[in-house]
Design an enzyme around this catalytic site. Structure first.
Site, PDB file in Angstrom:
ATOM      1  N   GLN A  13       0.810  -1.213   0.000  1.00  0.00           N
ATOM      2  CA  GLN A  13       0.000   0.000   0.000  1.00  0.00           C
ATOM      3  C   GLN A  13       0.844   1.265   0.000  1.00  0.00           C
ATOM      4  O   GLN A  13       0.337   2.372  -0.167  1.00  0.00           O
ATOM      5  CB  GLN A  13      -0.929   0.020   1.216  1.00  0.00           C
ATOM      6  CG  GLN A  13      -0.215   0.118   2.553  1.00  0.00           C
ATOM      7  CD  GLN A  13      -1.157  -0.085   3.727  1.00  0.00           C
ATOM      8  OE1 GLN A  13      -1.551  -1.208   4.017  1.00  0.00           O
ATOM      9  NE2 GLN A  13      -1.503   1.008   4.387  1.00  0.00           N
ATOM     10  N   CYS A  37      -5.104   0.155   3.871  1.00  0.00           N
ATOM     11  CA  CYS A  37      -4.991  -1.242   4.318  1.00  0.00           C
ATOM     12  C   CYS A  37      -6.297  -2.008   4.157  1.00  0.00           C
ATOM     13  O   CYS A  37      -6.301  -3.175   3.784  1.00  0.00           O
ATOM     14  CB  CYS A  37      -4.519  -1.290   5.768  1.00  0.00           C
ATOM     15  SG  CYS A  37      -5.628  -0.498   6.951  1.00  0.00           S
ATOM     16  N   HIS A  92      -5.554  -1.000  11.789  1.00  0.00           N
ATOM     17  CA  HIS A  92      -4.965  -1.628  10.609  1.00  0.00           C
ATOM     18  C   HIS A  92      -5.712  -2.905  10.274  1.00  0.00           C
ATOM     19  O   HIS A  92      -6.166  -3.625  11.171  1.00  0.00           O
ATOM     20  CB  HIS A  92      -3.491  -1.953  10.867  1.00  0.00           C
ATOM     21  CG  HIS A  92      -2.727  -2.388   9.659  1.00  0.00           C
ATOM     22  ND1 HIS A  92      -2.665  -1.644   8.504  1.00  0.00           N
ATOM     23  CD2 HIS A  92      -1.967  -3.504   9.423  1.00  0.00           C
ATOM     24  CE1 HIS A  92      -1.901  -2.274   7.614  1.00  0.00           C
ATOM     25  NE2 HIS A  92      -1.475  -3.411   8.147  1.00  0.00           N
ATOM     26  N   ASN A 134       0.307  -9.314   5.148  1.00  0.00           N
ATOM     27  CA  ASN A 134       0.218  -7.869   5.290  1.00  0.00           C
ATOM     28  C   ASN A 134       0.265  -7.215   3.912  1.00  0.00           C
ATOM     29  O   ASN A 134       0.398  -7.899   2.893  1.00  0.00           O
ATOM     30  CB  ASN A 134       1.361  -7.364   6.180  1.00  0.00           C
ATOM     31  CG  ASN A 134       1.036  -6.042   6.863  1.00  0.00           C
ATOM     32  OD1 ASN A 134       0.077  -5.364   6.511  1.00  0.00           O
ATOM     33  ND2 ASN A 134       1.837  -5.673   7.840  1.00  0.00           N
TER      34      ASN A 134
END
Length: 498
Positions: free
Chosen positions: A107, A113, A417, A439
């Site tokens: 990102q 996110c 997040h 992630n």
């Protein structure tokens, strides 16, 4: 109403029942346990004599003297990283998804996110079905429509609150992060349902999707100006005793002119997105290097590739918020992106229920969107999230006593997040020990982009998991479908991700 002089002594009743005696003794014991003493500074100021006494005590403590030798020239996180935690936190999992998606997404310098987590969940089924080597859905496509709709949403709220003082807490809050990159599961569902999805090759990244701060700064300036224009117009119209229906219609007509300015900025910085109902051509290559082509609209793409076996439209959020009652439905007031769209909905439940749901989803071959406070007790480089990762308590001779509820109430923690759980390691009894996390910070963060999250960290800092209705506990689905929402204020930490 005659006040009586206070006494420094707690009066003792002359006659007490057994229950009264028990209560009195409990109160007395509680007061005694507080160790009430006189302060060194009677007016509350910090004095040099206090500092001198603290220094005298610290200077005799060998642990503090060692800490002073080390920490003034070292990063405390690096120095205090637990060796035992690092050894225990192995990137090994005995239950993982049977298809690995690539590449690890990034990102970059943006707060997208939630869009990356959502598209990473959705792309799993697409890649597995089409046997793709590498593939990404366009996060920028959803980002564009989110920004445009957030502008409209904010200005609608400014119309709605035009009669409030401009320094009212609600108006101030709404005008602080009015066009942020963040969002929530229900907000991305609104976008997908309205605009569909496209591969990243159809609407690729731009400078300002990956570096959003300059764009956000410009949009905030314009939208706050737009808010003043609408508030001033509302005052003028109402001061002239114009009918309320006409006031609202006039304000909305003006708002449409203002949102057009936002559209011009967005198309110049992010590019013109494909219309949701217009057909595009997608050429791709599968894992056997065979070329293929698909033709359809963004909404067709979602319907064909992302609505089965479990549509995002039929998935919902479970949260663990110990401040509030479990088995209840919650929403956050005035939080959203598409005006009149699907509201933010959370079903509050025990953390063990959330864990069991995650295990069930992984065993069913489904990646899991989850929301957490990623900055707590985590190491980005090693890709570890573990409450035992840093030995602060031993080094500074302190202890941490805040509960999960305490952290939420005092502002120490919030859901900030979103990531994706793609695996779990179970002990011989079937209880989770650690989780594999995908992630969206690129391959250099963690172990080739993946993080390990311990079960203890999950308990303390995971607040949300998203589950398809078909795989959710039936009693919690009933809570969702009851529609009986408890409304949290706009500034509640359960809205922090957005």
């Amino acid at each position: 109403m005659g006040n009586q002089a206070s006494s420094s002594r707690i009066p003792t009743p002359t006659k007490l029942s057994f229950e009264e005696k028990d209560t009195f003794m409990e109160v007395s014991d509680s007061v005694a346990a507080l160790h009430i003493t006189d302060p060194l500074s009677s007016d509350g100021s910090l004095t040099l004599s206090q500092v001198a006494s603290w220094e005298k005590a610290a200077n005799t403590d060998s642990k503090i003297r060692l800490a002073r030798t080390i920490f003034h020239q070292s990063n405390i996180r690096s120095v205090l990283k637990s060796r035992s935690a690092g050894i225990a936190d192995q990137h090994i999992f005995n239950n993982v998804l049977d298809y690995k998606t690539t590449p690890i997404t990034n990102q970059k310098s943006s707060g997208r996110c939630w869009l990356f987590a959502t598209t990473n969940v959705i792309r799993y089924g697409i890649m597995k079905r089409l046997k793709l080597k590498e593939f990404q859905l366009s996060q920028s496509y959803l980002f564009f429509w989110d920004k445009l709709n957030k502008a409209n949403y904010y200005l609608e709220l400014m119309i709605e609150t035009a009669d409030l003082p401009i320094d009212d807490r609600l108006v101030t809050h709404l005008s602080t992060e009015l066009i942020s990159d963040g969002g929530q599961w229900d907000m991305v569902v609104n976008l997908i349902e309205t605009y569909g999805i496209v591969p990243q090759s159809i609407y690729p990244e731009s400078t300002h999707s990956s570096l959003s701060a300059p764009l956000n700064s410009l949009l905030k300036t314009k939208l706050r100006e737009h808010a003043i224009i609408l508030r001033s117009l509302a005052d003028t119209l109402r001061g002239a005793h114009v009918r309320e229906e006409t006031v609202i219609a006039t304000l909305r007509a003006k708002k449409e002119e203002l949102v057009r300015e936002v559209y011009k900025i967005l198309t110049a910085t992010l590019g013109v997105p494909p219309p949701p109902n217009k057909r595009f051509i997608w050429d791709y290559v599968d894992s056997e290097d065979k070329a293929a082509r698909w033709v359809g609209s963004p909404k067709d793409y979602f319907e064909q590739f992302a609505s089965k076996p479990f549509s995002p439209l039929d998935s919902f959020s479970l949260i663990n918020d110990p401040r509030n009652e479990y088995n209840k439905l919650y929403t956050v007031d005035k939080l959203g992106n598409i005006w009149n769209g699907r509201p933010i909905l959370y079903v509050n439940t025990e953390v063990d229920t959330m864990k069991s749901v995650v295990v069930k989803l992984i065993k069913a071959g489904q990646p899991v969107f989850f929301g957490c406070d990623v900055g707590q007790f985590s190491d980005k480089d090693a890709g570890i999230m573990d409450t035992a990762l840093f030995d602060y308590e031993n080094a500074f001779d302190i202890s941490f006593g805040l509960t999960k509820a305490d952290r939420l109430q005092i502002g120490e923690s919030a859901m900030t997040h979103a990531m994706v759980i793609t695996g779990v390691h179970l002990d011989p009894t079937g209880r989770p020990e650690r989780y594999k996390v995908e992630n969206s910070w690129g391959e250099t963060a963690g172990k080739e982009g993946y993080f390990i999250m311990t079960d203890a960290w999950f308990e303390q800092f995971v607040y949300q998991v998203v589950v398809p209705k078909a795989l959710a506990p039936k009693d919690l689905v009933q809570v969702l479908e009851s529609g009986e929402k408890i409304v949290l204020p706009p500034w509640d930490p359960m809205g922090a991700l957005a």
